[in-house]
Design a protein around this motif. Structure first.
Motif, PDB file in Angstrom:
ATOM      1  N   ALA A 165       1.511  -1.102   0.117  1.00 28.83           N
ATOM      2  CA  ALA A 165       0.144   0.315  -0.237  1.00 28.83           C
ATOM      3  C   ALA A 165       1.004   0.801  -0.041  1.00 28.83           C
ATOM      4  O   ALA A 165       2.589   0.731   0.129  1.00 28.83           O
ATOM      5  N   VAL A 195      -4.116   2.888   4.260  1.00 31.07           N
ATOM      6  CA  VAL A 195      -3.999   2.095   3.119  1.00 31.07           C
ATOM      7  C   VAL A 195      -3.816   0.557   2.629  1.00 31.07           C
ATOM      8  O   VAL A 195      -3.388   0.226   3.172  1.00 31.07           O
ATOM      9  N   GLY A 234      -5.364  -3.200   0.725  1.00 30.45           N
ATOM     10  CA  GLY A 234      -6.351  -3.796  -0.613  1.00 30.45           C
ATOM     11  C   GLY A 234      -6.456  -5.001  -0.773  1.00 30.45           C
ATOM     12  O   GLY A 234      -4.746  -5.474   0.322  1.00 30.45           O
ATOM     13  N   PHE A 253      -7.809  -3.842  -8.570  1.00 28.85           N
ATOM     14  CA  PHE A 253      -7.584  -2.720  -7.333  1.00 28.85           C
ATOM     15  C   PHE A 253      -6.038  -1.690  -7.657  1.00 28.85           C
ATOM     16  O   PHE A 253      -5.262  -2.345  -7.861  1.00 28.85           O
ATOM     17  N   TYR A 288      -3.585   2.151  -6.794  1.00 30.58           N
ATOM     18  CA  TYR A 288      -3.274   3.278  -6.626  1.00 30.58           C
ATOM     19  C   TYR A 288      -2.521   3.972  -7.034  1.00 30.58           C
ATOM     20  O   TYR A 288      -1.816   3.636  -7.235  1.00 30.58           O
ATOM     21  N   VAL A 291      -7.597   6.389  -5.634  1.00 31.78           N
ATOM     22  CA  VAL A 291      -7.881   4.443  -5.068  1.00 31.78           C
ATOM     23  C   VAL A 291      -8.900   4.153  -6.079  1.00 31.78           C
ATOM     24  O   VAL A 291      -9.872   4.820  -5.864  1.00 31.78           O
ATOM     25  N   LEU A 314     -10.370   0.723  -7.547  1.00 33.57           N
ATOM     26  CA  LEU A 314     -11.213  -0.450  -7.718  1.00 33.57           C
ATOM     27  C   LEU A 314     -12.506  -0.748  -9.278  1.00 33.57           C
ATOM     28  O   LEU A 314     -13.014  -0.119  -9.180  1.00 33.57           O
ATOM     29  N   THR A 359     -13.262  -8.795  -3.784  1.00 32.80           N
ATOM     30  CA  THR A 359     -12.121  -7.116  -3.892  1.00 32.80           C
ATOM     31  C   THR A 359     -12.295  -6.375  -2.614  1.00 32.80           C
ATOM     32  O   THR A 359     -13.546  -5.811  -2.713  1.00 32.80           O
ATOM     33  N   VAL A 375     -11.700  -2.339   0.014  1.00 32.74           N
ATOM     34  CA  VAL A 375     -10.075  -1.284  -0.047  1.00 32.74           C
ATOM     35  C   VAL A 375     -11.032  -0.331   1.246  1.00 32.74           C
ATOM     36  O   VAL A 375     -11.775  -0.076   0.780  1.00 32.74           O
TER      37      VAL A 375
END
Length: 942
Positions: free
Chosen positions: A717, A725, A727, A740, A742, A752, A754, A935, A937
């Protein structure tokens, strides 16, 4: 109070515990309790009983006009005696002595920066938690009585007053009144719909929709119950509701049917024809004159205005802008916008019943009559009949094709005229029937002939006729109008079956069951907004097609010996050859009546293309060879939208008795058995080697694809000061369609992302790789989340295969002040955890990327992420995780996720939040197969 569940109303009054029956405000708090502001105090309802609060409990006044819950969970009540703030324990009151501009508070709003705004009958008060700052007409307001407040998605504040609307940008007011298109200056309600349009409810002018450029007004003429609109709300299905004191409710669906009759201003309900002119006006020919519609009101013309006769059966606009009106037994009238000039048999017209008018490329006007054809050069008429070669003298339609040939529909066939001679076509040439009522040429050059007498419709390609009847899907075989819309769909108006729509593959019909005012459709046209208009014998119907596709699910699979409810299963194993397999499926569709829902199916390994559309919701098949087969089904709704396919894998094996050894004579059983075993072993060895080779190749390909796909998912992250953060992506198969990411942006913010791409395994991974690459390319432009989604959609739409799309959410967060903006394209609503027992959803919708070429996306205004607050993004693999004992019940259909997040301690890390959710989903699903990627985040402020 009336409660409505979509089927019936349940009413509550003082007999049920309300303090007063005059209810002026409604609010649902973060815990789900409903609060009602009445003229007798406040009432809180928990679904079982009412608890009331009045001046005896500390409320400043019993007449409550506005209710609001702030981000800290406190309630604010606007009354005719000031403001009351309630923290769950006691009331704190504010009046003009504290700086409020006026006692009578009619509206309350908390903006994106946390400031409170109070609309009063003396102006606006802004409150920062310490002091009031007041705004009146001296500061630019159009009127001091402020009855509604709203902050739009761009951050502008809007105020509805008794003198118009005011938009405030933090510096100055910009006002809008009736001079700008508003229907009335007394504005009592403001609402922003999911498409970003602003709606304003007025006291006597109905409701007005504003697109940022112009106002479009809706009144009783368009179906609104009264023109007094006090409240506006959009429900989860997208329907808009308008409340009017003492007059009831109006529900509005931007897609659907709107009917117009004499009650709306139409000159007569018997409408023979429709015509849209170059200026966008729509003209209707009726048995009592002409109606012209400008989008707001009807203007009518009859013989009193100079029309030759009131039975108007055809309308046409020539190149000079003159309008021609053909009548039944009266001749034809020409209208120049000022006066009518009439022509009959006295001037040379072949007959006074004029069924069609057309101007050819050379400027000649042609009139179809009961006595043949009349050609007019502006000076004199020249007539053509059977003597000149016309198929029959009763002529009902005229059409000029792309090559300049003129076609005339008659009661004895169709005639083509090249300027020199007629060539006739009848049933002897393949025409479905000889009474040809209407003619149309589509954009592909095919000519269509609608006939009467039960024949149907004929399509002509210049060489041969292909005929369509009810056997092919036409709703009724008497076709009296044809039209092609801007999407290329063909519409066929029938004599008694409504209207049929055809996309080249599937047929669908609309009739009175869907909302059509009458099933005899004599004319069809489309306006500049894309709405379709149908002329009938009981009025006119305006129809706005809905382009949101339905969904489809496979319900069950049955064989001769077994029956299985599939739930979310993707594979059915060990079906033996020659076993009858019945697959049942169902459309999830709230627009199309059940008996009209259509489906297309295929077995991918057997069918080269989809099978013909069918109304059946079951499919039967027997497999004669063992193997692995994929069944797919799509649903088709009333607007010919096709769903994303639902699929099911079927593994078919040989039955035990088909082993060859039982067919050998008993005398050579041992020899045969040995021989058989040797052959079997040899065959097995070679087949095994082939299978192993295929497996090695497939595993190698999947490993490569997985390596590419896993490269999309960050291994660590990002380190963002003040933020945590985390995920995770748990794939349903070796290779996932979820990812996902960043993405640092040029302005210093962090995006961010997804995403959930359609398809599993190799297909899902490759689509994910494509979407990720386009995302990183578009992110370089540094635009807002909604603009990024729009650019991504434009880029992905031509690249994706049909039925492929990418759901995606983009959240951009500014590390300097911990504010974020969020835009959504089909991902489940994220959840914000403010504090213990305080969570909320972000209800931002949008269509998945690549589904439609022109999609627009909205985003939230800037939102503060306060210390220890967290926002949780998740894919539909979480939302639609099946329950262990009931696979038709999904995780998000329960309150488990919300309750779980509410119960998490503020000290739990972002990774801890993810672990808790995954654990709870696994507990909910038990041993049920994971059928979709999961998933999550989490972004948490420290």
């Amino acid at each position: 109070i009336s409660q409505y569940d979509g089927d019936k109303f349940v009413n509550f009054t003082t007999h049920d515990g309300l303090p007063n029956n005059s209810v002026q405000a409604i609010h649902q708090d973060s815990e789900g309790f409903l609060w009602f502001g009445t003229r007798g105090g406040i009432s809180r309802y928990d679904g079982d009983k009412f608890v009331n609060f009045t001046i005896d409990d500390g409320l400043i006044s019993n007449s409550v006009w506005a209710i609001h819950q702030d981000r800290d969970g406190r309630f604010w009540f606007g009354t005719n005696g000031g403001i009351s703030q309630y923290d769950g324990d006691k009331f704190v009151n504010f009046t003009t002595h504290d700086g409020l501009v006026s006692y009578f508070v009619q509206a309350i709003h908390q903006d994106s920066e946390g400031f409170f705004w109070f609309g009063t009958n003396g102006g606006i008060s802004q409150y920062d938690g310490d002091k009031f700052v007041n705004f009146t007409t001296h500061d630019g307001l159009p009127n001091n009585s402020v009855q509604a407040i709203h902050q739009d998605s761009e951050g502008f504040l809007w105020f509805g007053t008794r003198g118009g609307i005011s938009r405030y940008d933090g510096d100055k007011f910009v006002n809008f009144t009736t001079d700008d298109g508003l229907p009335n200056n007394i504005v009592q309600a403001i609402h922003e719909d999911r498409e970003g349009f602003l709606w304003f409810g007025t006291s006597t002018g109905g409701v007005s929709r504003y697109d940022g450029d112009k106002f479009i007004n809706f009144t009783t003429n368009k179906g609104l119950i009264p023109n007094y609109v006090r409240a506006i709300h959009q429900d989860r299905e997208g329907f808009l509701w308008f409340g009017s004191p003492g007059q009831g409710l109006s529900q509005y669906d931007s897609s659907g049917f709107i009917n117009f009759t004499t009650a709306n201003g139409l000159v007569s309900n018997t409408v023979y024809t429709i015509y849209r002119d170059r200026e966008g006006f729509i003209w209707f020919g009726t048995d009592s004159g002409i109606s012209q519609y400008d989008g707001d009101k009807f203007v009518n013309y009859t013989t009193n205005d100079g029309l030759v006769q009131n039975d108007v059966i055809s309308i046409y606009e020539d190149r000079k802008g003159f309008h021609w009106f053909g009548t039944q037994n009266g001749g034809v009238s020409r209208y120049d916008g000022n006066q009518f000039v009439n022509y009959t048999t006295n001037e040379g017209l072949a007959d006074n019943s004029v069924w069609a008018v057309h101007q050819d490329r050379e400027g000649f006007l042609w009139f179809a009559t009961n006595g043949g054809i009349s050609q007019y050069d502006g000076d004199k008429f020249v007539n053509f009949t059977t003597n000149e070669g016309l198929a029959e003298n009763n002529v009902t339609s005229i059409y000029e094709d792309h090559d300049g040939f003129l076609w005339f529909g008659t009661q004895g066939g169709v005639s083509r005229y090249d300027g020199n001679q007629f060539v006739n076509f009848t049933i002897n040439n393949g025409l479905v029937a000889n009474t040809v009522w209407t003619i149309y040429q589509d954009r592909d050059g095919f000519l269509w002939f609608g006939t009467l007498g039960g024949g149907g419709v004929s399509r002509y390609d210049g060489d041969k006729f292909v005929n369509f009847t009810t056997n092919e899907g036409l709703t009724q075989n008497d076709v009296i109008s044809i039209y092609e819309d801007r999407d290329g769909f063909l519409w066929f108006g029938t004599d008694s079956g409504g209207v049929s729509q055809y996309d080249g593959t599937s047929w669908m019909s609309l009739d009175t069951r869907d909302g059509l005012i009458n099933n005899q459709v004599l004319g069809i046209s489309q306006d500049s907004d894309g709405s379709l208009w149908f002329a009938t014998l009981e009025g006119v119907t305006q129809y706005n097609p809905n382009r949101v596709p339905p969904r489809v699910r496979i319900v069950s699979v049955q064989t001769d010996k077994t029956s299985a409810q599939t739930g979310s299963l993707e594979t059915i194993n060990d079906i033996t050859t020659d076993t009858r397999v019945t697959i049942q499926y169902s459309s999830i569709d709230f627009k199309t009546v059940k008996e009209k829902r259509q489906y297309r199916v295929r077995i991918k390994e057997i069918d080269a293309d989809w099978r013909k559309p069918t109304l059946s919701d079951t499919f039967n098949i027997s497999f004669d060879k063992p193997g692995t087969y994929t069944f797919e089904v799509v649903a088709i709704d009333r607007d010919l939208n096709y769903s994303v396919p639902a699929s099911l894998t079927l593994t078919v094996v040989l039955p035990w008795h088909q082993n060859g050894w039982i067919l050998y004579p008993l005398g050579s059983a041992i020899v045969g058995l040995i021989l058989f075993c040797g052959i079997l072993a040899h065959r097995y060895y070679h087949q095994r080697q082939q299978v192993l080779a295929y497996q090695r190749e497939a595993v190698s390909e999947l490993a490569d694809a997985q390596e590419m796909q896993m490269g999309l998912i960050p291994q660590t992250a990002p380190e963002v000061p003040g933020l945590e953060v985390a995920g995770v992506c748990i794939s349903a198969r070796t290779v996932s369609g979820d990812f996902f990411d960043y993405v640092p942006l040029s302005d210093g913010t962090l995006a961010v992302v997804l995403a959930d791409v359609t398809g599993k395994g190799m297909k899902g991974a490759m689509n994910a790789v494509l979407s990720s690459g386009v995302l990183h390319s578009e992110a370089k432009s540094g635009v807002s989340p909604s603009q990024m989604l729009q650019a991504l959609n434009q880029n992905l739409y031509p690249r994706f295969q049909r039925y492929t799309n990418c759901a995606m959410a983009i959240l951009t967060i500014d590390p300097t002040d911990k504010t974020f903006r969020y835009a959504n394209a089909g991902i489940p609503y994220p959840i914000i955890k403010h504090r213990e027992d305080d969570v909320e959803e972000l209800p931002i919708d949008g269509t998945p990327l690549g589904a439609f070429r022109f999609s627009e996306y909205q985003e939230t205004p800037s939102i503060d992420l306060k210390p220890r607050n967290a926002i949780i993004l998740f894919s539909d693999g979480i939302a639609e995780a099946p329950q262990r004992d009931n696979p038709d019940r999904f995780y998000m259909e329960t309150d488990r996720l919300v309750d779980l997040i509410k119960g998490l301690d503020e000290t739990v890390s972002a990774e801890g939040v993810i672990d808790a959710i995954i654990s709870d989903v696994n507990d909910f699903s038990g041993d049920a197969q994971q059928n979709d990627d999961m998933t999550i985040v989490v972004i948490k402020a420290l």
